[in-house]
Design an enzyme around this catalytic site. Structure first.
Site, PDB file in Angstrom:
ATOM      1  N   GLY A 237       0.817  -1.244  -0.169  1.00 40.65           N
ATOM      2  CA  GLY A 237       0.095  -0.028  -0.193  1.00 40.65           C
ATOM      3  C   GLY A 237       0.652   1.223  -0.071  1.00 40.65           C
ATOM      4  N   PRO A 271       5.059  -4.936  -0.985  1.00 31.09           N
ATOM      5  CA  PRO A 271       4.693  -3.736  -1.853  1.00 31.09           C
ATOM      6  C   PRO A 271       4.723  -4.137  -3.240  1.00 31.09           C
ATOM      7  CG  PRO A 271       7.291  -4.059  -1.502  1.00 31.09           C
ATOM      8  CD  PRO A 271       6.380  -5.170  -0.457  1.00 31.09           C
ATOM      9  N   CYS A 353     -16.156   0.378 -27.013  1.00 33.97           N
ATOM     10  CA  CYS A 353     -17.680   0.850 -27.009  1.00 33.97           C
ATOM     11  C   CYS A 353     -18.088   1.122 -25.412  1.00 33.97           C
ATOM     12  CB  CYS A 353     -18.454   0.048 -27.927  1.00 33.97           C
ATOM     13  SG  CYS A 353     -17.534  -0.071 -29.560  1.00 33.97           S
TER      14      CYS A 353
HETATM   15  N1  LLP Z   1      -1.146  -7.212   0.197  1.00 33.39           N
HETATM   16  C1  LLP Z   1      -2.424  -7.213  -0.101  1.00 33.39           C
HETATM   17  C2  LLP Z   1      -2.885  -8.335   0.827  1.00 33.39           C
HETATM   18  C3  LLP Z   1      -3.204  -6.674  -0.946  1.00 33.39           C
HETATM   19  O1  LLP Z   1      -4.313  -6.843  -1.132  1.00 33.39           O
HETATM   20  C4  LLP Z   1      -2.404  -5.627  -1.831  1.00 33.39           C
HETATM   21  C5  LLP Z   1      -3.165  -4.887  -2.748  1.00 33.39           C
HETATM   22  C6  LLP Z   1      -0.995  -5.396  -1.639  1.00 33.39           C
HETATM   23  C7  LLP Z   1      -0.354  -6.187  -0.962  1.00 33.39           C
HETATM   24  C8  LLP Z   1      -0.254  -4.539  -2.604  1.00 33.39           C
HETATM   25  O2  LLP Z   1      -0.651  -3.330  -2.481  1.00 33.39           O
HETATM   26  P1  LLP Z   1       0.191  -2.122  -3.238  1.00 33.39           P
HETATM   27  O3  LLP Z   1       1.662  -1.979  -2.705  1.00 33.39           O
HETATM   28  O4  LLP Z   1       0.515  -2.523  -4.788  1.00 33.39           O
HETATM   29  O5  LLP Z   1      -0.522  -0.905  -3.035  1.00 33.39           O
HETATM   30  N2  LLP Z   1      -6.012  -2.359  -8.654  1.00 33.39           N
HETATM   31  C9  LLP Z   1      -6.160  -1.312  -7.717  1.00 33.39           C
HETATM   32  C10 LLP Z   1      -5.249  -1.765  -6.390  1.00 33.39           C
HETATM   33  C11 LLP Z   1      -5.604  -2.865  -5.619  1.00 33.39           C
HETATM   34  C12 LLP Z   1      -4.892  -3.266  -4.494  1.00 33.39           C
HETATM   35  C13 LLP Z   1      -5.108  -4.575  -4.084  1.00 33.39           C
HETATM   36  N3  LLP Z   1      -4.683  -5.039  -3.052  1.00 33.39           N
HETATM   37  C14 LLP Z   1      -5.292  -0.081  -8.431  1.00 33.39           C
HETATM   38  O6  LLP Z   1      -5.057  -0.198  -9.482  1.00 33.39           O
HETATM   39  O7  LLP Z   1      -4.850   0.820  -7.687  1.00 33.39           O
END
Ligand code: LLP
Length: 422
Positions: A237, A271, A353
């Site tokens: 996140g 990450p 579309c």
């Molecule tokens: N760990 C878990 C349990 C998660 O659910 C996620 C993301 C991450 C790690 C990785 O998060 P990151 O570091 O990438 O922020 N499709 C959306 C984001 C969905 C995130 C889902 N979970 C977008 O395009 O913004």
């Protein structure tokens, strides 16, 4: 150093002019910088390990190309997976199963058996029923599984409504107090051992406060936990600069989580976006320039099927002409300077579309003509991995640049690919 830079009015990825790639492989095309990805991986690992022993488990869902996974595996990364398919990819990439954490709210028996067979480090469990199921399946396989409880800390991380995970009303994790009570029941199970606690808070989170709060809550949980618990998984996140966000440095997130060091456990971080997000652009070609009344449209070859984030989350992606006499104001993503003269507002759209097939509305861009290339920036995370064949559009190729070399890491799909399996 930025991997994507303008030189004499032309966009380069590392030492390669991206237009050259588009000429060779067509557009749309995803173009990744190996250096950008590995620099971010090393930066996050170093920043966190300064505060507490940390394993980086790259979040496979953000970009799951097996060649990208291989680069990370070779650099020493672990992996956060959410399906049997992601486990398969990581194993094919040479990932170490002892650095795999398996998350997901609804793992099937087949997926659990697959992960048990490969001895993954942790099953991050999202319900009591899941722990019991893993115990049964592990018993049948003659194994003992390491489980972590994913707690729901009820923290509002102020993300987009569609990417929030840590509030009570979300489907993720086990209510905090209930998770604590469940610890004793786990101790009575013969084929699972409580090895971790997990709390992914949402994505992207552009402040450190939610992490500091989660650290406090996790320390509280740990007071009730047995000695078998060796890992604290805080999920991913970490923020990314798409536009004018000022996401904290990795070190600031690490510092916010540093009170966890008192527990003497190993930290896991997951990450995705913050590593791969700014390591790729999506190239697109303007098919037509069209005006309707006051409005101008750049109608491009890339659709919402190739990059769904703007349609799904109203996400902002910086867009700029690949070749232009007007390089972007300030640095690549900077908007702290007044835009240069000569720009005019346009809508950048795709061919699909659906009226949500729009990448930017009323965006100030340099003039362009049919056949010109645009780059959609910050496309590395949740770009290709969320793509589809909607409108029966073959998906774009993925090209990996390293210095002055580049190679196809996924070829463009063909019409035959579209029918495979039908
Ligand atoms: N760990 C878990 C349990 C998660 O659910 C996620 C993301 C991450 C790690 C990785 O998060 P990151 O570091 O990438 O922020 N499709 C959306 C984001 C969905 C995130 C889902 N979970 C977008 O395009 O913004």
């Amino acid at each position: 150093m930025d991997a994507f830079t303008y030189r004499d009015g032309e966009l380069f990825c590392e030492a390669v002019a991206v237009e050259k790639i588009a000429r060779e492989f067509g557009a749309p095309a995803y173009v990744y910088s190996e250096r950008a990805l590995l620099e971010r991986y090393r930066a996050v690992a170093a920043a966190f390990n300064r505060y507490l022993p940390t394993t980086v488990c790259y979040s496979v869902k953000s970009c799951s190309n097996v060649n990208i996974l291989r680069l990370l595996a070779e650099a020493g990364s672990g992996f956060d997976i959410v399906s049997g398919g992601e486990l398969f990819r990581v194993l094919q990439a040479g990932g170490d199963p002892r650095k795999i954490v398996f998350a997901g709210v609804a793992k099937t028996a087949d997926e659990i058996r697959f992960a048990l067979d490969r001895d993954v480090l942790l099953f991050n469990c999202e319900s009591e029923a899941e722990v019991l199921t893993i115990n049964d399946l592990a018993a049948a396989a003659g194994k003992t599984a390491g489980v972590a409880l994913r707690v729901n800390p009820d923290i509002d991380a102020h993300t987009h409504a569609k990417t929030t995970t840590a509030k009570k009303e979300n489907k993720f994790g086990i209510e905090f107090e209930r998770a604590k009570k469940f610890i004793a029941a786990i101790a009575a199970l013969k084929n699972v051992v409580l090895r971790g606690v997990d709390a992914h808070l949402g994505s992207p989170i552009n402040t450190v406060a939610p992490y500091a709060l989660a650290a406090e809550k996790l320390l509280d949980f740990l007071r009730a936990a047995p000695d078998t618990l060796t890992h604290i998984d805080i999920g991913g996140g970490f923020g990314l600069r798409y536009h004018d966000e000022e996401p904290p440095e990795f070190a600031a997130y690490a510092q916010a989580l540093s009170p966890l060091a008192a527990a003497g456990k190993r930290l896991i971080i997951e990450p995705g976006r913050s590593l791969i997000g700014n390591a790729a652009v999506l190239l697109t070609e303007i098919q037509y320039v069209k005006t309707n009344g006051e409005k101008t449209f750049y109608l491009t070859s890339t659709g919402m099927n190739d990059l769904i984030r703007p349609a799904l989350y109203d996400a902002y992606h910086f867009i700029w002409n690949v070749k232009t006499a007007l390089p972007p104001p300030s640095r690549l993503f900077g908007n702290d300077l007044a835009p240069p003269a000569g720009l005019s507002p346009v809508d950048v759209t795709g061919p699909v579309c659906e009226s949500s097939d729009v990448f930017a509305k009323d965006r100030l861009l340099p003039p362009a003509r049919r056949g010109d290339l645009l780059a959609i920036f910050s496309a590395g995370a949740y770009g290709f991995s969320m793509s589809s064949n909607y409108n029966s559009r073959p998906r774009p190729p993925e090209i990996l640049v390293s210095g002055n070399r580049y190679r196809v890491i996924r070829r463009r799909e063909t019409y035959e690919d579209l029918l495979r399996g039908e």
